[in-house]
Enzyme design. Structure first.
Site, PDB file in Angstrom:
ATOM      1  CB  CYS A  64      -0.527  -0.080   1.720  1.00  0.00           C
ATOM      2  SG  CYS A  64      -2.468   1.164   1.348  1.00  0.00           S
ATOM      3  CB  CYS A  67       0.160   1.915   5.837  1.00  0.00           C
ATOM      4  SG  CYS A  67      -0.908   0.407   4.859  1.00  0.00           S
ATOM      5  CB  CYS A 113      -5.410  -0.500   2.796  1.00  0.00           C
ATOM      6  SG  CYS A 113      -3.853  -1.058   3.600  1.00  0.00           S
ATOM      7  CB  CYS A 116      -4.128   3.384   5.525  1.00  0.00           C
ATOM      8  SG  CYS A 116      -3.707   2.712   4.200  1.00  0.00           S
ATOM      9  CB  CYS A 136      -9.014  -4.580 -11.556  1.00  0.00           C
ATOM     10  SG  CYS A 136      -8.627  -3.769 -12.841  1.00  0.00           S
TER      11      CYS A 136
END
Length: 149
Positions: A64, A67, A113, A116, A136
């Site tokens: 991510c 984070c 995510c 976060c 995707c």
């Protein structure tokens, strides 16, 4: 609040703090494109960016951008022809959350995510066997971390 996240490098589940930031704090640490995609839930243009890949024979994890949570292994990436990076499975269901998305008059499943709440992309039921899923993902939501053998 603490949550469990799978660390794909150590292959262990870790307890970590959820990450909360103000819009101003996110704007300071993200590029304008990553902010637009991950915090405003927008979509980058297809074929707009190249997703990083490891050196020949290398391995890697896509994390991510907000984070650093591990999301996808390079080995789970495939070419879907859609113009966005596609993966057939995340590193762990612990690291993602699925949410109903009925924006733009469509019924889709949004992928965020777990740590976060960054908007990553969407998951579809038209991926390769044996799982049949296509995650995707917006490239602007990812950072690549190469793993040495």
């Amino acid at each position: 609040m603490k949550i469990q996240i799978f660390n794909a490098v150590t292959n262990r589940i870790e307890e970590v703090e959820r990450i909360y930031k103000t819009d101003e704090e996110w704007r300071k640490i993200l590029t304008p494109e990553s902010y637009r995609v991950t915090r405003l839930k927008e979509t980058e243009k297809p074929y707009n960016a190249q997703c990083s890949i490891p050196k020949k024979g290398g391995r890697g994890i896509y994390r991510c951008v907000c984070c650093g949570t591990d999301l996808f292994r390079y080995e789970a990436k495939f070419e879907s022809g859609t113009g966005w990076p596609s993966f057939w499975e995340p590193v762990s269901e612990l690291n993602i959350k699925l949410k109903a998305d009925e924006s733009y008059g469509m019924k889709r499943i949004e992928l965020v995510c777990a740590r976060c709440d960054a908007h990553l992309g969407h998951v579809f039921e038209d991926g390769p066997p044996p799982i049949g899923k296509r995650y995707c993902i917006n490239q602007a939501a990812l950072n690549f971390f190469e793993i040495n053998k």
